[in-house]
Design a protein around this motif. Structure first.
Motif, PDB file in Angstrom:
ATOM      1  N   GLN A 477       0.811  -1.209   0.000  1.00 54.26           N
ATOM      2  CA  GLN A 477       0.000   0.000   0.000  1.00 54.26           C
ATOM      3  C   GLN A 477       0.849   1.265   0.000  1.00 54.26           C
ATOM      4  OE1 GLN A 477      -3.085  -0.043   2.964  1.00 54.26           O
ATOM      5  NE2 GLN A 477      -4.378  -1.372   1.697  1.00 54.26           N
ATOM      6  N   GLY A 480       1.432   3.363  -3.878  1.00 56.20           N
ATOM      7  CA  GLY A 480       0.559   4.280  -4.602  1.00 56.20           C
ATOM      8  C   GLY A 480      -0.472   3.518  -5.412  1.00 56.20           C
ATOM      9  N   ALA A 481      -1.596   4.176  -5.660  1.00 56.30           N
ATOM     10  CA  ALA A 481      -2.743   3.492  -6.273  1.00 56.30           C
ATOM     11  C   ALA A 481      -2.432   2.962  -7.666  1.00 56.30           C
ATOM     12  CB  ALA A 481      -3.938   4.440  -6.324  1.00 56.30           C
ATOM     13  N   GLU A 482      -1.760   3.747  -8.492  1.00 59.08           N
ATOM     14  CA  GLU A 482      -1.535   3.335  -9.879  1.00 59.08           C
ATOM     15  C   GLU A 482      -0.622   2.123  -9.952  1.00 59.08           C
ATOM     16  OE1 GLU A 482       0.179   5.155 -14.097  1.00 59.08           O
ATOM     17  OE2 GLU A 482      -0.218   6.489 -12.398  1.00 59.08           O
ATOM     18  N   ARG A 483       0.473   2.158  -9.222  1.00 55.85           N
ATOM     19  CA  ARG A 483       1.417   1.048  -9.245  1.00 55.85           C
ATOM     20  C   ARG A 483       0.838  -0.183  -8.562  1.00 55.85           C
ATOM     21  NH1 ARG A 483       7.505   1.391  -6.704  1.00 55.85           N
ATOM     22  NH2 ARG A 483       8.321  -0.581  -7.570  1.00 55.85           N
ATOM     23  N   THR A 485      -2.344  -0.990  -8.419  1.00 64.44           N
ATOM     24  CA  THR A 485      -3.345  -1.566  -9.321  1.00 64.44           C
ATOM     25  C   THR A 485      -2.682  -2.426 -10.394  1.00 64.44           C
ATOM     26  OG1 THR A 485      -4.823   0.320  -8.973  1.00 64.44           O
ATOM     27  CG2 THR A 485      -5.198  -1.029 -10.948  1.00 64.44           C
ATOM     28  N   LYS A 486      -1.577  -1.942 -10.918  1.00 63.90           N
ATOM     29  CA  LYS A 486      -0.875  -2.684 -11.956  1.00 63.90           C
ATOM     30  C   LYS A 486      -0.365  -4.021 -11.430  1.00 63.90           C
ATOM     31  CE  LYS A 486       3.056  -2.309 -15.114  1.00 63.90           C
ATOM     32  NZ  LYS A 486       4.179  -1.468 -15.575  1.00 63.90           N
ATOM     33  N   THR A 489      -3.315  -6.432 -10.582  1.00 67.45           N
ATOM     34  CA  THR A 489      -3.917  -6.949 -11.814  1.00 67.45           C
ATOM     35  C   THR A 489      -3.070  -8.072 -12.390  1.00 67.45           C
ATOM     36  OG1 THR A 489      -4.904  -4.799 -12.314  1.00 67.45           O
ATOM     37  CG2 THR A 489      -4.678  -6.363 -14.137  1.00 67.45           C
ATOM     38  N   ASP A 554      10.255  -3.863  -7.987  1.00 63.88           N
ATOM     39  CA  ASP A 554       9.008  -3.972  -7.235  1.00 63.88           C
ATOM     40  C   ASP A 554       9.255  -4.834  -5.998  1.00 63.88           C
ATOM     41  OD1 ASP A 554       7.369  -2.441  -8.944  1.00 63.88           O
ATOM     42  OD2 ASP A 554       7.208  -4.129 -10.357  1.00 63.88           O
TER      43      ASP A 554
END
Length: 655
Positions: A477, A480-483, A485-486, A489, A554
């Motif tokens: 968490q 960040g939201a964009e990373r 989410t990727k 997914t 990551d």
């Protein structure tokens, strides 16, 4: 949905059968045209038959016209020809002599004497296309009256009243349409008849009327009579039958002891063609006339004299050729009668039964097989009907298969159209929806039988799998939201593929957690082993995915998996307007607790004792011991999955 499709398909098959039966009974297009086209194909597929040796055609051909002069020839020429034909059983002259030769009356006398001496000559009666009355008491009128009263046939007693009315209607204008040979020729001839054939709806000349109803007012018996065709008279002469042995009945003509089936009030017969041009032995007219052919050549045979010269335009389309001479059509008709090769037709009731049953059976089968098999089944049905019709045709039985073919094609078209535009669209939507959660095979089965996943629940033994990302809150968490989410997914996609590959159902995603069912919504064999093998592949996939993530900067990926097996309530649960397929019960709670327990034990995969019993011998188990689990009164025996003992065993058990 599938059951509805099957019910509607059978209904469409019934509708198809009824519709073609109605068209068949009422003879509405396109059934008659299709039927006539089919009969031509049966002739072509059957092929030509051997030429008979008892029927000879004397052809008025181009060479004879060059030898004897422009046609029409003098009647003394025909008289000389008849001198060569005295030994023949019957001589059918397909030339009209309806007017006397006023310039050469001696020629009429010579031909009249020749006809009488032969005693075997059959002459044609002219049939006009439009009514044109002859003057009362004229020579034409007297000749016709004599022909109708002396050389026609009386109708037998006891004929059906409605059929008699149809005969009377056709006989009403006979005097206006017919012209008989001149009186002197009538006296000595063997018989007279109509030399007329009928084209079918496709323009093919393959039917010939065996009789024409007439009225004979001056006859002692009076009333209705039947003027025969020259083919009937030729057959009577060839078979040595007297007039009493020929009877025109409803539905056919009795020719001696042989019944020839016909249709209608003019006794229309299907001619059984043995071939087209050159099917019969031909001799040029001028050779016979000149005596170059022995008289013995014609002994005991049927001789047909007619035109083959191109300029005389006696050419018609027949089943075997577009250019068949009229004399050849007559010869084929005579052969049909003399050799008893007449066709029989199956009853209308049997044809309609086939036209109803076959489309219904086909429409029942089509929804239960895939599109390719449906097409192949339809083609196979057409082929079977074709073979049956061809076999019957070779045995001189005509099966009116046009409504059967039409029913098959219409049934297939309606069922497949309904399936594609209605059921198929819904099927594809359902399949695409289920494919998000289960394998393609299970998605296909669920789309075909969605009642297996209908609203409501049932108790069923299943295996439940929970998988969770370790330290998700602390690690991911912060990305960040964009990373985030990727990464999620990517993670959920590969894990879902693994679950579906092992016949599992992705129930839901809860944050970073995955819940999956094995053995639902479609019952499957080896569901516990499928769940364990999926967990092992998920663990290996997570390790591979974690390595890629670390290489690109990551965070590390570690997961914990819990699996429990037992009786659960599975089905669609929720509100009427919003529900989802899921499971409730002890296995669900236990699988969730086991997944949480992986954090404490450091194990990647934990399973319950019931799951362990179903997979022992296939995977390597490490006992953890009995663990007190929140929500369960008794301690639960827990096992860790270490790996697979034998891939062969795993494969065998999965089967």
């Amino acid at each position: 949905m599938q059951q509805r499709y099957e019910r509607v398909s059978v209904a469409l098959g019934i509708v198809s059968g009824i519709l073609v039966c109605v068209l068949y009974l009422l003879r509405l297009p396109p059934i008659p045209q299709f039927e006539d086209w089919l009969i031509k194909q049966w002739f072509l597929l059957r092929g030509e038959l051997p030429s008979p040796d008892d029927i000879v055609i004397i052809a008025i051909d181009d060479k004879s016209i060059r030898q004897l002069g422009r046609f029409p020839w003098r009647r003394r020429t025909h008289a000389k020809l008849l001198e060569q034909l005295k030994l023949a059983k019957a001589v059918v002259i397909d030339i009209l002599f309806v007017e006397p030769d006023r310039e050469r009356p001696d020629d009429d006398r010579l031909l009249s004497d020749a006809i009488a001496k032969c005693g075997n000559v059959i002459l044609p009666v002219l049939r006009l296309d439009e009514p044109h009355p002859a003057e009362a008491n004229s020579d034409e009128w007297k000749a016709l009256e004599m022909a109708l009263c002396k050389l026609s046939y009386a109708l037998p007693q006891g004929i059906d009243k409605s059929f008699m009315e149809r005969i009377a209607a056709k006989a009403s204008d006979a005097h206006l349409r017919l012209r008989a040979p001149i009186t002197s020729f009538l006296v000595g001839c063997k018989g007279i008849g109509i030399a007329h054939s009928n084209p079918d709806t496709t323009g093919i000349y393959r039917q010939l009327p065996l009789g024409t109803p007439v009225e004979c007012g001056s006859n002692e018996e009076g009333g209705l009579r039947v003027l025969p065709s020259i083919t009937i008279e030729a057959a009577r002469a060839a078979l040595n039958l007297n007039r009493e042995e020929v009877k025109f009945l409803k539905g056919g003509v009795m020719l001696g002891d042989s019944f020839v089936p016909t249709v209608g009030a003019n006794w229309l017969m299907d001619v059984n063609f043995i071939g087209g041009r050159d099917a019969f032995y031909k001799l040029p007219y001028h050779l016979v006339y000149s005596g170059k052919v022995s008289k013995k050549e014609f002994a005991g045979k049927i001789v047909v004299v007619g035109f083959t010269a191109e300029g005389l335009y006696d050419i018609r389309p027949s089943p075997f050729s577009q250019y068949t001479y009229g004399v050849e059509i007559l010869a084929n008709a005579i052969h049909t009668l003399v050799h008893r090769q007449h066709f029989r037709r199956l009853p209308h009731g049997f044809i309609m039964l086939l036209a109803l049953v076959i489309p219904v059976l086909l429409s029942w089968m089509l929804p239960r097989i895939n599109a390719l098999l449906a097409l192949l089944a339809t083609i196979a049905s057409v082929c079977i009907v074709t073979l049956l019709c061809l076999k019957s045709f070779s045995a001189n039985i005509i099966i009116s298969a046009s409504p059967v073919y039409a029913g098959i094609v219409l049934s297939y078209a309606l069922v497949t159209s309904w399936g594609y535009f209605s059921v198929g669209r819904e099927h594809r939507r359902m399949k695409n929806l289920f494919a998000l959660y289960v394998s393609g095979e299970i998605a296909e089965r669920l789309a075909r039988y969605p009642e297996l996943a209908a609203i409501g629940g049932e108790d069923r033994e299943v295996s439940v799998l929970f998988a969770d990302i370790r330290d998700f809150t602390a690690t991911m968490q912060r990305l960040g939201a964009e990373r985030l989410t990727k990464l999620l997914t990517e993670y959920f996609t590969v894990m879902s593929d693994v679950i579906k590959r092992h016949s599992g159902f992705v129930d839901k995603f809860i944050g970073d957690e995955i819940m999956a069912l094995f053995g639902a919504p479609m019952p499957t064999d080896g569901y516990a082993l499928n769940a364990v093998m999926a967990a092992l592949e998920m663990r290996a996939t997570a390790e591979s995915l974690s390595k890629r993530w670390l290489e690109r900067g990551d965070p590390q990926l570690r997961i914990g998996i819990g699996i429990a097996t037992g009786i659960a309530s599975v089905g669609n649960f929720g509100a009427l307007d919003r529900f989802q397929y899921t499971a409730f019960g002890d296995p669900v709670n236990l699988a969730s607790r086991l997944q949480a327990l992986t954090k404490e034990t450091g194990a990647a995969i934990l399973i319950c004792a019931q799951t362990a019993r179903k997979v022992e011998g296939v995977v390597e188990l490490k006992p953890i011991g009995k663990v007190t689990v929140r929500g369960f009164s008794e301690p639960i025996e827990v096992f860790e999955i270490v790996g697979v003992k034998s891939r062969a065993n795993a494969t065998s058990s999965a089967r």
